[in-house]
Design an enzyme around this catalytic site. Structure first.
Site, PDB file in Angstrom:
ATOM      1  N   HIS A   1       3.291  -0.198  12.473  1.00 34.76           N
ATOM      2  CA  HIS A   1       2.985   1.116  11.899  1.00 34.76           C
ATOM      3  C   HIS A   1       2.890   1.044  10.379  1.00 34.76           C
ATOM      4  CE1 HIS A   1       3.540   5.618  11.592  1.00 34.76           C
ATOM      5  NE2 HIS A   1       3.942   5.244  10.396  1.00 34.76           N
ATOM      6  N   GLU A   2       3.914   0.501   9.756  1.00 35.08           N
ATOM      7  CA  GLU A   2       3.916   0.445   8.299  1.00 35.08           C
ATOM      8  C   GLU A   2       2.832  -0.486   7.775  1.00 35.08           C
ATOM      9  OE1 GLU A   2       5.427   2.551   6.581  1.00 35.08           O
ATOM     10  OE2 GLU A   2       6.697   3.367   8.152  1.00 35.08           O
TER      11      GLU A   2
ATOM     12  N   HIS B   1      -4.508   0.623   5.203  1.00 40.21           N
ATOM     13  CA  HIS B   1      -5.213   1.807   4.705  1.00 40.21           C
ATOM     14  C   HIS B   1      -5.408   1.681   3.192  1.00 40.21           C
ATOM     15  CE1 HIS B   1      -5.555   6.489   5.210  1.00 40.21           C
ATOM     16  NE2 HIS B   1      -6.710   5.922   4.957  1.00 40.21           N
TER      17      HIS B   1
END
Length: 752
Positions: free
Chosen positions: A532-533, A539
């Site tokens: 997730h991180e 991004h």
């Protein structure tokens, strides 16, 4: 302005984001009318800041923090030379420089234009942004009592600084003139969005206020800065000050790797006992899952969920009450009914009612599943002759027994295949296949780091070899490091000066370091968090925007990209090649893989309900009249009204809910994880249906081009439509969690 890290760290002003703007943005031609970011634009600005002295002090340590990043890879923060003694003077000098830059913009006799106002404003704050690279590390990764004293002293000063900019009437008049002027019609959609984001950032933060209202708004911001800082430091104090110690005869059920780490913790903390459970989630969660000693489980549970709620100097209840009252007063100066209405106006949800509608659609199914889970656990308790009802400190322990009985799935067995190093390699593989990124380790000492645990990788394009940026990893828990996991950065992509800026991104976790020579083994849930991180970092690294402000995020959208990346953990390519036994090197057996997949919706009652309880309490806090509010009472009464099961707590009790009370990043916005998860579940179904599955090249390119690279240069709802061809459907979320689909799944339940 080049201060995204600064804003996200302090949350002293609204993140410049939004999803609605002038209608012209969606109707203009892309290229033929665009004002290009070329040498001409920079010539229009000219030497606007040429006469302003660079930020410098008589303090050598401060000048290190103010200096442009240096060294290879387009430069990086010089953490090895950073000294805390330089922080205050550096911050003051950087603020003075920033205000002088703003004065240069407002004193320009030329009429306001996109170039001499909006682009010029984007160029301000470079020195301050650099100082905040160091501030962020001292705040989150390497906090000390000395830093916290500085933080508490500087927070109100920083608030005053932001108020001087946000409430600068001459500056806002120039921004407004561009926003409302004819030139807006000739800008590209990306440039129009930038103008709107800047304009809205001022309009939403008091720029339209006059006289006493303006002064009061600034005073409230100053006090909130003090309260947010105190709240966060109180939680960190409790995390550092409490531990539960136990001896060998009380260690039944606990895995050997946990005991090795707990033994090291006990020796480091010099407490009375062979082992120590520290007051962090990464230590609490496995203890409550595996420890046979029920009384010790209760002690650990109470320690963790009582953070910030011990009374006395470090208690957060009074701070919460004052924060809520000040937030309510502030938004009413702007004419809003409540804080949540102000906060959500430029989010995807747009209104508190829309956010509540989503959460309340899922809540009954989640609570119903909790009751089913508790019933299954109680059967085991009764069969074992236990004369008690399931309590919150029992939930994880007996859920693990249910997992073993129902799916023959042992979490500790799964951990033997989840090595931290191998998972990192798996993430790099996924980044290569989807983003065409290559991660190459950099020799220690080449790029300065803030702690010996931190390592750095160069990120390049696999095909061209083009340098994209650097990725820092700080994986382990330690005193002074805030709990949880997060991503951040020191430099974002832009082309503002005609040169493409490369990215400096970080991932930070709190895994418990293994004994020397032993691999770090983590749970499946922690592995998902790791992915997730990393999604947040990808991004950052994917950005192709031209302007710093367009790297900002929309809170109920920005978690989507990271939540989506979690899905690649369970793909066959990752499982077959990277989930190998830490001793034998053998891949995870197909039988165990099948058990994991069969249990994919296991414990969704617990996971969804504990999260939603926090999100719903957050929204209730920010939609009620907070006059005279007692947070402890409000929390209890709200949970009772919702029908919160007694057997589990909300994920973040109010006194430790840093997401919403240590700043304003997630305040009235914790629902955003679920809003983003609707997008996640829907997008995951798109990959599942693609010819190449989760590694489908065409869909992966669309994912990067439409959803990662544009950052905030496009309305999130429109970006998702460009990727999916339609709005996301809540049906996918319900299927994903194993809950009944509303209305039988007729496909009409969408979010926009």
């Amino acid at each position: 302005m080049r201060i995204e890290t600064l804003i996200s760290t302090l949350a002293l002003m609204t993140v410049l984001n939004g999803c609605a703007q002038k209608e012209t943005v969606e109707t203009k031609a892309e290229d033929d009318k665009a004002v290009e970011m070329t040498e001409q634009v920079n010539e229009d600005i000219g030497d606007l800041f040429a006469d302003i002295p660079r930020a410098k002090t008589d303090n050598a340590a401060a000048n290190v923090l103010l200096a442009p990043f240096s060294g290879p890879y387009d430069g990086a923060p010089q953490f090895d030379d950073a000294e805390l003694s330089g922080l205050k003077p550096a911050m003051k000098a950087a603020m003075e420089r920033n205000l002088a830059e703003v004065d240069a913009i407002t004193d320009n006799p030329e009429p306001p234009t996109f170039a001499n106002t909006i682009v010029a404003l984007e160029k301000t704050g470079e020195a301050l942004g650099r100082v905040y690279s160091y501030w962020g590390i001292w705040s989150s990764n390497m906090s000390t009592p000395e830093f916290r004293d500085i933080q508490e002293e500087m927070a109100p000063k920083l608030s005053e600084f932001f108020s001087k900019i946000n409430q600068n009437e001459k500056l806002f008049a120039r921004v407004k003139a561009v926003y409302e002027g004819e030139e807006m019609e000739r800008l590209s959609p990306e440039q129009q969005r930038l103008v709107w984001l800047v304009y809205d950032g001022f309009a939403s933060n008091g720029a339209t206020l006059k006289g006493e209202a303006k002064e009061r708004y600034a005073a409230i911001n100053k006090r909130l800065a003090e309260l947010h800082t105190k709240f966060a430091n109180n939680v960190l104090h409790d995390e550092e000050s409490y531990a539960v110690y136990f001896d060998e005869d009380e260690a039944g059920g606990l895995p050997s790797d946990f005991l090795a780490a707990a033994k090291d913790a006990a020796e480091r903390m010099e407490g009375e006992g062979d082992y120590a459970v520290t007051n962090t989630r990464s230590s609490m969660d496995p203890f409550l899952t595996f420890a046979d000693d029920r009384d010790l489980r209760r002690q650990v549970w109470e320690m963790y969920y009582s953070r910030g709620d011990h009374g006395g100097e470090y208690d957060n209840n009074a701070l919460i009450a004052e924060i809520l009252q000040l937030r309510d007063e502030r938004v009413k100066l702007l004419g809003y009914d409540n804080y949540a209405s102000w906060r959500l106006q430029n989010r995807m949800a747009k209104t508190p009612e829309n956010a509540l509608a989503l959460m309340e659609a899922v809540w009954p199914a989640a609570v119903a599943r909790v009751h089913e889970e508790v019933a299954e656990m109680q059967e085991i308790v009764d069969a074992e002759g236990g004369d008690f009802k399931i309590q919150p400190w029992d939930y994880r322990y007996y859920m693990e027994k249910v997992r073993k009985a129902k799916y023959d799935l042992d979490s500790d067995e799964v951990k033997q295949y989840l090595q931290l190093g191998k998972l990192r390699e798996a993430m790099f593989m996924v980044a290569g296949e989807l983003f065409n990124f290559k991660f190459t380790p950099i020799e220690d000492g080449v790029v300065p780091v803030w702690h010996e645990d931190v390592h750095v990788w160069e990120v390049t394009d696999r095909t061209s070899g083009k340098h994209i940026g650097l990725w820092y990893l700080d994986p382990f828990a330690r005193p002074g490091k805030r709990s949880g996991a997060w991503a951040s950065g020191f430099r974002s992509h832009d082309t503002l000066d005609g040169v493409e800026k490369t990215v400096l991104a970080t991932n930070n976790s709190n895994f418990v370091e293994a004994a020397p020579g032993e691999p770090v083994l983590i749970s499946w849930d922690d592995a998902e968090t790791y992915f997730h991180e990393f999604g947040h970092a990808l991004h950052y690294l994917s950005s192709n925007v031209d302007y710093p402000t367009l790297n900002s995020g929309v809170r109920d959208y920005t978690e989507f990209q990271s939540q989506l990346l979690e899905r690649w953990l369970s793909t066959d390519r990752v499982i077959d090649n990277y989930l190998v036994h830490h001793e034998t090197g053998e891949p995870m057996p197909e039988e165990l893989v099948n058990k994991i997949k069969a249990a994919a919706t296991f414990k969704q009652g617990f996971d969804t309900t504990e999260y939603l309880a926090s999100a719903l309490v957050d929204m209730r806090y920010h939609t009620v009249d907070p006059a005279g509010i007692d947070p402890d009472k409000f929390e209890r009464e709200t949970l009772a009204e919702l029908g919160m099961p007694d057997e589990l707590p909300m994920r973040h009790r109010s006194t430790q809910f840093g997401h919403i009370f240590s700043g304003e990043g997630y305040s009235a916005g914790y629902y955003g994880y679920m809003w983003a998860d609707v997008l996640t579940a829907d997008a995951a179904e798109a990959f599942a249906e693609a010819p190449g599955g989760f590694y489908d090249k065409e869909l992966a390119k669309k994912l990067v081009d439409k959803l990662f690279a544009p950052r905030n240069a496009i309305d999130p709802a429109e970006a998702y439509r460009k990727f999916r061809g339609r709005d996301a459907k809540i049906d996918a979320l319900m299927r994903d969690r194993g809950f009944p689909v509303p209305g039988g799944g007729d496909g009409e339940s969408t979010i926009e």
